[in-house]
Structure formats: structure tokens, C-alpha cells
Design a protein around this motif. Sequence first.
Motif, PDB file in Angstrom:
ATOM      1  N   ALA A 199      72.316  12.072  53.325  1.00 22.30           N
ATOM      2  CA  ALA A 199      72.568  11.594  51.956  1.00 22.30           C
ATOM      3  C   ALA A 199      73.273  10.240  51.988  1.00 22.30           C
ATOM      4  O   ALA A 199      72.882   9.310  51.267  1.00 22.30           O
ATOM      5  CB  ALA A 199      73.412  12.625  51.195  1.00 22.30           C
ATOM      6  N   ALA A 200      74.286  10.117  52.836  1.00 19.32           N
ATOM      7  CA  ALA A 200      75.028   8.848  52.940  1.00 19.32           C
ATOM      8  C   ALA A 200      74.077   7.734  53.349  1.00 19.32           C
ATOM      9  O   ALA A 200      74.095   6.636  52.777  1.00 19.32           O
ATOM     10  CB  ALA A 200      76.150   8.989  53.967  1.00 19.32           C
ATOM     11  N   PHE A 201      73.213   8.025  54.314  1.00 20.27           N
ATOM     12  CA  PHE A 201      72.311   6.989  54.821  1.00 20.27           C
ATOM     13  C   PHE A 201      71.273   6.567  53.782  1.00 20.27           C
ATOM     14  O   PHE A 201      71.094   5.371  53.527  1.00 20.27           O
ATOM     15  CB  PHE A 201      71.613   7.467  56.104  1.00 20.27           C
ATOM     16  CG  PHE A 201      70.604   6.467  56.567  1.00 20.27           C
ATOM     17  CD1 PHE A 201      71.003   5.262  57.112  1.00 20.27           C
ATOM     18  CD2 PHE A 201      69.247   6.705  56.398  1.00 20.27           C
ATOM     19  CE1 PHE A 201      70.074   4.302  57.489  1.00 20.27           C
ATOM     20  CE2 PHE A 201      68.309   5.755  56.777  1.00 20.27           C
ATOM     21  CZ  PHE A 201      68.728   4.554  57.328  1.00 20.27           C
ATOM     22  N   ILE A 202      70.607   7.520  53.171  1.00 20.33           N
ATOM     23  CA  ILE A 202      69.545   7.110  52.220  1.00 20.33           C
ATOM     24  C   ILE A 202      70.151   6.378  51.015  1.00 20.33           C
ATOM     25  O   ILE A 202      69.569   5.439  50.511  1.00 20.33           O
ATOM     26  CB  ILE A 202      68.609   8.280  51.786  1.00 20.33           C
ATOM     27  CG1 ILE A 202      69.355   9.330  50.979  1.00 20.33           C
ATOM     28  CG2 ILE A 202      67.875   8.899  52.983  1.00 20.33           C
ATOM     29  CD1 ILE A 202      68.471  10.025  49.972  1.00 20.33           C
ATOM     30  N   ALA A 203      71.359   6.800  50.612  1.00 18.71           N
ATOM     31  CA  ALA A 203      72.022   6.101  49.500  1.00 18.71           C
ATOM     32  C   ALA A 203      72.327   4.659  49.910  1.00 18.71           C
ATOM     33  O   ALA A 203      72.136   3.735  49.109  1.00 18.71           O
ATOM     34  CB  ALA A 203      73.299   6.835  49.099  1.00 18.71           C
ATOM     35  N   SER A 204      72.739   4.455  51.159  1.00 18.26           N
ATOM     36  CA  SER A 204      73.062   3.093  51.624  1.00 18.26           C
ATOM     37  C   SER A 204      71.808   2.213  51.652  1.00 18.26           C
ATOM     38  O   SER A 204      71.888   0.996  51.605  1.00 18.26           O
ATOM     39  CB  SER A 204      73.705   3.134  53.014  1.00 18.26           C
ATOM     40  OG  SER A 204      72.712   3.378  54.007  1.00 18.26           O
ATOM     41  N   GLN A 205      70.642   2.846  51.724  1.00 15.48           N
ATOM     42  CA  GLN A 205      69.384   2.089  51.760  1.00 15.48           C
ATOM     43  C   GLN A 205      68.758   1.920  50.369  1.00 15.48           C
ATOM     44  O   GLN A 205      67.656   1.410  50.245  1.00 15.48           O
ATOM     45  CB  GLN A 205      68.360   2.801  52.671  1.00 15.48           C
ATOM     46  CG  GLN A 205      68.819   2.956  54.111  1.00 15.48           C
ATOM     47  CD  GLN A 205      69.182   1.616  54.734  1.00 15.48           C
ATOM     48  OE1 GLN A 205      68.420   0.662  54.661  1.00 15.48           O
ATOM     49  NE2 GLN A 205      70.375   1.538  55.320  1.00 15.48           N
ATOM     50  N   GLY A 206      69.428   2.436  49.352  1.00 13.83           N
ATOM     51  CA  GLY A 206      68.945   2.230  47.986  1.00 13.83           C
ATOM     52  C   GLY A 206      68.117   3.371  47.412  1.00 13.83           C
ATOM     53  O   GLY A 206      67.650   3.275  46.274  1.00 13.83           O
TER      54      GLY A 206
END
Length: 279
Positions: free
Chosen positions: A64-71
Motif C-alpha cells: 500500500a505504501a509503495f503503490i501510493a508513493s507511485q500515484g
Amino acid sequence: MSLVFNDPCLEETASATPYKLASRTHQLENTIIHIKGQRIGGSALAVIAGPCSIESKTQIDEIAAFIASQGAKFLRGGAFKPRTSPYDFQGLGERGLDYMQQAAERYGLVTVSEIMDSADVPMLSDHVDILQVGARNMQNYSLLKAVGQIKKPVLLKRGFSATYTDVLLSAEYILQAGNADVILCERGIRTFETYTRNTLDLAAIPVFQSLSHLPVLVDPSHGTGRRELVTTMSLAAVAAGASGLMIEVHPEPNQSISDAKQTLSFEMFEQLMKRLSSI
Ligand code: PEP
Ligand code: MN
């Protein structure tokens, strides 16, 4: 006479379609679904990303943290898994949904998870923002009627051997039961080809868009079954007019408990998001 009406090609050219509420004739403007400040439908591109299965609290939090950081704004994760073999991992159930809900709240994401049983509708509705009806349940009519009675969007995936008319008639069940927020998802169909897991039918995008006002998404992960094809087919889907994508991603894709071969690494997902933003 009956032969004429059973011919799906002729059916589409007939002035009256067998589905009503799902048809473009019933509603000319595109349906735009508003959910927690996000939109699905029309020209905005919705990226739904996450693991095939929720495996642990740390796994879903990290993703979740990663995909959010990618937009990306939408987090997927299966907790009730429709596995072809009863010996395969069946998902973490409600505990998995708790993990996903916590992760989504932390990173401001909208969640998507599959419902397999109408008895689970109240519980899934408590935990998940968008309920997915998977390919294997596309013609489970009691499930379609049940999700038609809730006030949450439903993402309806195309069955392995469903025609366009079959898909739109399944959408019709949900609409007719009172839920206007239906999203169609092309995820590949079964053909004689075995190199890919399924044959991703990109013609479904313009066809559904001409026949219906409902948003059309594409899942190139299940649609190809091979991670090296996911980026190309995502770009092709967007070029063909898809309103969004559903992508499987995992920090260690080869260690995914389910669907490892089609799951993107973080690096691949980052590249995909860059290429999407450039078009
Ligand atoms: C999924 O999205 O987790 C899934 C099982 O997809 P499908 O129903 O398209 O096989
Ligand atoms: Mn999967």
C-alpha cells in the motif's frame, strides 16, 4: 425465428438490446463512479494495484505504501480467493480484510476485494470500498442480486467464456436490483492459446463503450498470466480507451502465494506508472 434471436451477432444489431439499464440507449452519458474523492469512468485513469492475495499485515502495508508513493489510488488484495484447486491457499478471510483496511486508511487508498458468497455481503461491505465479482462468479445470479442491493460500487469481471452480451446481462442484474455503480472489467477469455494464461480481448473496450455507459477497466495481469506482457498490454488498453487498470504487484513477486508469474515487482510497477503518465 428462434435461430435469429440466438445469434449473438444479429442480437447486437437488433434495435432492442436484451439488457436495458446497462445500455447506451438507456443512458447516453458515461457513468462516473465517485468513491472517497476518486473517480472511475470517463477520461480519468484509475489504477488499482496490489497483491493477488493479502498474505500478512506487513505485506499489504508495504505494498500500500509503495503503490501510493507511485500515484495509484486504489488498493486490491484478495482475502477470499477463488482457487481452481481446493488444495491451494484460500486467503486470510476477514483477518486479511482488516489488514488491508488499516493499510488503506494509513495511505489514503480506496480498497477493492472479491466477494464469493452472498452471505458475506454485509461483512465485505463493512471492510471494503469496492466489491469485486470475479470471473468465476460472473454468472452467479444470486450473488449479482445480492451486490445489487448494496450502496457500494461493484467491479464485475468478465467470465472465461462470457460473450459481451453475457457480461452486460450480468451487469444488468446488479443495476436492476438497484445498484447503479457497476464497473466492467475485461480480464481475458479462454481460447486455444496456451502460451498466455488467457487471451486478453482489447476489442472489449470499444465494444462495451459503444453498447454501454458503464466504465470499462482492463486487468492485464490475469489477462496474460505473464509479468513481461503486463506493461505493454496496459499501454495498449489505455490507448484503446480503458478507464483504468488492475495490476498485481508484490515486493517479491516470485514469492507471491498466488499468481506469482503474472505479478509485477516494485521496479516494474514504477516503470509502468512512469510510462502511463507520459501518455
Ligand atoms: C482476482 O482479481 O483476484 C481474480 C481472481 O481475478 P479473475 O476473477 O479475473 O480470475
Ligand atoms: Mn490473481
